[in-house]
Design a protein around this motif. Structure first.
Motif, PDB file in Angstrom:
ATOM      1  N   TYR A  78      -2.978   8.071  -6.287  1.00  0.00           N
ATOM      2  CA  TYR A  78      -3.301   7.021  -7.253  1.00  0.00           C
ATOM      3  C   TYR A  78      -4.703   6.503  -6.976  1.00  0.00           C
ATOM      4  O   TYR A  78      -5.046   6.217  -5.827  1.00  0.00           O
ATOM      5  CB  TYR A  78      -2.293   5.882  -7.141  1.00  0.00           C
ATOM      6  N   ARG A  79      -5.495   6.394  -8.033  1.00  0.00           N
ATOM      7  CA  ARG A  79      -6.865   5.914  -7.853  1.00  0.00           C
ATOM      8  C   ARG A  79      -7.227   4.929  -8.962  1.00  0.00           C
ATOM      9  O   ARG A  79      -6.673   4.998 -10.061  1.00  0.00           O
ATOM     10  CB  ARG A  79      -7.854   7.091  -7.896  1.00  0.00           C
ATOM     11  N   PHE A  80      -8.172   4.051  -8.627  1.00  0.00           N
ATOM     12  CA  PHE A  80      -8.613   3.049  -9.600  1.00  0.00           C
ATOM     13  C   PHE A  80     -10.120   2.850  -9.469  1.00  0.00           C
ATOM     14  O   PHE A  80     -10.656   2.902  -8.364  1.00  0.00           O
ATOM     15  CB  PHE A  80      -7.904   1.708  -9.351  1.00  0.00           C
TER      16      PHE A  80
ATOM     17  N   THR B 137       0.822  -1.215   0.000  1.00  0.00           N
ATOM     18  CA  THR B 137       0.000   0.000   0.000  1.00  0.00           C
ATOM     19  C   THR B 137       0.856   1.264   0.000  1.00  0.00           C
ATOM     20  O   THR B 137       0.499   2.254  -0.617  1.00  0.00           O
ATOM     21  CB  THR B 137      -0.943  -0.003   1.215  1.00  0.00           C
ATOM     22  N   GLU B 138       2.000   1.221   0.669  1.00  0.00           N
ATOM     23  CA  GLU B 138       2.880   2.396   0.665  1.00  0.00           C
ATOM     24  C   GLU B 138       3.709   2.444  -0.620  1.00  0.00           C
ATOM     25  O   GLU B 138       3.942   3.498  -1.175  1.00  0.00           O
ATOM     26  CB  GLU B 138       3.858   2.373   1.846  1.00  0.00           C
ATOM     27  N   GLU B 139       4.174   1.277  -1.073  1.00  0.00           N
ATOM     28  CA  GLU B 139       5.129   1.277  -2.187  1.00  0.00           C
ATOM     29  C   GLU B 139       4.453   1.444  -3.548  1.00  0.00           C
ATOM     30  O   GLU B 139       4.915   2.228  -4.384  1.00  0.00           O
ATOM     31  CB  GLU B 139       5.983   0.010  -2.137  1.00  0.00           C
ATOM     32  N   VAL B 140       3.412   0.655  -3.802  1.00  0.00           N
ATOM     33  CA  VAL B 140       2.700   0.788  -5.082  1.00  0.00           C
ATOM     34  C   VAL B 140       1.194   0.782  -4.793  1.00  0.00           C
ATOM     35  O   VAL B 140       0.502  -0.218  -5.017  1.00  0.00           O
ATOM     36  CB  VAL B 140       3.064  -0.345  -6.072  1.00  0.00           C
ATOM     37  N   PRO B 141       0.670   1.909  -4.288  1.00  0.00           N
ATOM     38  CA  PRO B 141      -0.732   1.932  -3.842  1.00  0.00           C
ATOM     39  C   PRO B 141      -1.722   1.603  -4.956  1.00  0.00           C
ATOM     40  O   PRO B 141      -2.776   1.005  -4.683  1.00  0.00           O
ATOM     41  CB  PRO B 141      -0.933   3.363  -3.331  1.00  0.00           C
ATOM     42  N   LEU B 142      -1.394   1.955  -6.195  1.00  0.00           N
ATOM     43  CA  LEU B 142      -2.337   1.657  -7.288  1.00  0.00           C
ATOM     44  C   LEU B 142      -2.535   0.147  -7.422  1.00  0.00           C
ATOM     45  O   LEU B 142      -3.665  -0.327  -7.536  1.00  0.00           O
ATOM     46  CB  LEU B 142      -1.828   2.254  -8.608  1.00  0.00           C
ATOM     47  N   VAL B 143      -1.447  -0.602  -7.361  1.00  0.00           N
ATOM     48  CA  VAL B 143      -1.557  -2.060  -7.480  1.00  0.00           C
ATOM     49  C   VAL B 143      -2.310  -2.630  -6.277  1.00  0.00           C
ATOM     50  O   VAL B 143      -3.136  -3.537  -6.417  1.00  0.00           O
ATOM     51  CB  VAL B 143      -0.159  -2.706  -7.637  1.00  0.00           C
ATOM     52  N   ALA B 144      -2.050  -2.069  -5.094  1.00  0.00           N
ATOM     53  CA  ALA B 144      -2.753  -2.549  -3.893  1.00  0.00           C
ATOM     54  C   ALA B 144      -4.258  -2.365  -4.043  1.00  0.00           C
ATOM     55  O   ALA B 144      -5.040  -3.235  -3.662  1.00  0.00           O
ATOM     56  CB  ALA B 144      -2.243  -1.814  -2.653  1.00  0.00           C
ATOM     57  N   SER B 145      -4.681  -1.239  -4.633  1.00  0.00           N
ATOM     58  CA  SER B 145      -6.119  -1.018  -4.743  1.00  0.00           C
ATOM     59  C   SER B 145      -6.736  -1.820  -5.895  1.00  0.00           C
ATOM     60  O   SER B 145      -7.928  -2.073  -5.900  1.00  0.00           O
ATOM     61  CB  SER B 145      -6.442   0.470  -4.890  1.00  0.00           C
ATOM     62  N   VAL B 146      -5.924  -2.252  -6.825  1.00  0.00           N
ATOM     63  CA  VAL B 146      -6.418  -2.977  -7.997  1.00  0.00           C
ATOM     64  C   VAL B 146      -6.565  -4.483  -7.724  1.00  0.00           C
ATOM     65  O   VAL B 146      -7.478  -5.124  -8.236  1.00  0.00           O
ATOM     66  CB  VAL B 146      -5.445  -2.736  -9.179  1.00  0.00           C
ATOM     67  N   LEU B 147      -5.695  -5.043  -6.907  1.00  0.00           N
ATOM     68  CA  LEU B 147      -5.670  -6.509  -6.736  1.00  0.00           C
ATOM     69  C   LEU B 147      -7.023  -7.126  -6.367  1.00  0.00           C
ATOM     70  O   LEU B 147      -7.391  -8.153  -6.938  1.00  0.00           O
ATOM     71  CB  LEU B 147      -4.588  -6.914  -5.730  1.00  0.00           C
TER      72      LEU B 147
END
Lengths: 168, 282
Positions: B182-184, B88-98
């Motif tokens: 970052y948002r998805f 969530t801190e390093e690549v928040p976009l990927v965290a929200s997408v998974l």
């Protein structure tokens, strides 16, 4: 490991706690291997492309579509099917809750749903309804709808939580 | 249906996998988690002579933070990445997408690199990689490798820049930049289904990088300056994607989603910037 196209490879695995083995061609899906080679017919085969969730089993403790896995891929692994949930004639708490809440009608999808619920309840101890519905989104049930299933899962989670609190 | 017959090979080193790939060329398919490929095989849309299973190659199972990116090896599952504590801190976009990728039962086996190598135009991870400007690492014999940015890697429906003798060994997601948000968001028939439209946005200080999935034949990223009229820019973007009608949605509905979801994602986030006052005023 190399298995030629026409070769029948001996696959050894731990199925529901017992060492078992059977023969599979490279293209044999895990679901067919379980049913036809090992006689574990509790696992049902629905869409065969990962959409319906009926064939869900546990591989190394994680819910997995057995139509999207090859039999040769479970060599040496631990597989649990719906047959693992109950002891002999005694239904598990989850299975009893499904019966009590009328969470199945024809029962075709149930074996897979139970395996997903089994992993989910082991991981999420106090789930809310939204989490349960999200977990169930990987399954299709065409007769009862999902309300009874959701209630059954929430009921089991509450009962297990109470048991944990009572036992010191 | 059942797959057409094939040889099955499960090596334990990347070297063996690549050697077999070079030997077999287009007759081979790589399988990692198989959550897309097994469906393709079951429906006999692809009939490879040999299937090379890379899921047992331990040296390809890793998540590593290096310099300014997060590297994910080709045997790493989507579930393993979701469990990586500082995602969530390093690549928040990927965290929200998974959580939007398939269902937890498919994320348990589906791999991060596999989703990218498969290149479904509505898939979430290709969209993320392209929006963030991430890279794909391709390896061939004698350790020769090359890196390709997402926007060059994806070339059409299920079509990428990967050559038949190359193995996708790693993908690299750039780490979140300070001051960026970052948002998805996506719209699908039900959660976990293929996206009708998926949007990912990197909101920077001077511009928005907006990625659109599910409309064109690959993820498309556009930079929109903060100085231009947002609604005009979104409208131009929506028309530029040449959306098609299909059984899930009309082209007009897809354009509508691009405009409406784009506007909401960006304005909700910029409104929050003003109230949070996290960023220095411009």
């Amino acid at each position: 490991m190399y298995v030629r196209v026409d070769e029948r490879h001996r696959v050894a695995l731990t199925l529901n706690g017992r060492e078992r083995s059977g023969y599979a061609e490279p293209r044999t899906q895990l679901c067919d291997f379980l049913r036809h080679q090992l006689g574990a017919t509790g696992t049902h085969v629905g869409c065969e492309h990962g959409v319906c969730g009926a064939c869900t089993v546990m591989v190394d403790g994680r819910a997995t579509r057995s139509c999207l896995m090859l039999a040769v891929q479970v060599e040496g692994r631990r597989v649990e099917t719906v047959e693992s949930l109950s002891d002999e004639d005694e239904l598990s708490d989850l299975q009893r809750a499904f019966r009590e809440h009328h969470a199945l009608q024809c029962g075709f999808c149930t074996a897979g749903i139970l395996m997903s619920c089994h992993e989910f309840l082991g991981r999420v101890l106090e789930p809310n309804e939204a989490q349960v519905r999200d977990m169930l989104s990987g399954h299709l049930c065409r007769c009862t709808g999902y309300t009874g299933i959701v209630q059954a899962v929430l009921d089991v989670a509450r009962a297990r939580q109470n048991n944990r609190q009572e036992t010191p | 249906m059942k797959p057409a017959a094939f040889d099955y090979y499960r090596p334990t080193t990347r070297r063996e996998a690549i050697e077999k790939l070079i030997e077999s060329g287009e007759d081979a398919r790589i399988i990692a988690g198989g959550q897309s490929l097994m469906a393709v095989l079951n429906m006999r849309l692809s009939q490879p002579r040999v299937l090379i299973d890379i899921s047992a190659i331990e040296e390809l199972r890793y998540i590593e933070r290096r310099d300014d990116y997060l590297a994910v090896g080709a045997a790493t599952t989507q579930a393993e990445l979701a469990e990586y504590a500082s995602l969530t801190e390093e690549v928040p976009l990927v965290a929200s997408v998974l959580p939007w990728i398939g269902h937890f039962q498919t994320r348990n086996r589906g791999t991060v690199c596999g989703s990218i190598a498969h290149a479904d135009p509505s898939a979430e991870l290709p969209l993320c990689l392209t929006t963030l400007g991430g890279e794909v690492v391709l390896e061939t014999k004698r350790g020769k490798s090359r890196r390709v940015v997402g926007s060059d890697f994806f070339q059409g429906v299920l079509t990428t820049d990967r050559q038949p003798h190359e193995l996708v060994t790693e993908v690299r997601f750039p780490l979140a930049k300070a001051e960026h948000r970052y948002r998805f968001q996506e719209v699908a028939m039900r959660h976990g289904d293929f996206a009708i439209v998926a949007l990912a946005v990197d909101i920077g200080e001077t511009e928005y990088r907006l990625g659109v999935g599910g409309v064109a034949d690959r993820p498309v990223v556009t930079s929109i300056s903060r100085d231009v009229d947002l609604e005009d820019a979104l409208n131009a973007l929506a028309w530029s994607l040449e959306a098609q009608d299909d059984i899930h949605a009309s082209a007009a509905y897809r354009r509508h989603l691009v405009r409406e979801m784009g506007r909401r994602l960006i304005t909700e986030e910029t409104a929050r910037e003003e109230t949070d006052d996290v960023r220095p005023s411009r």
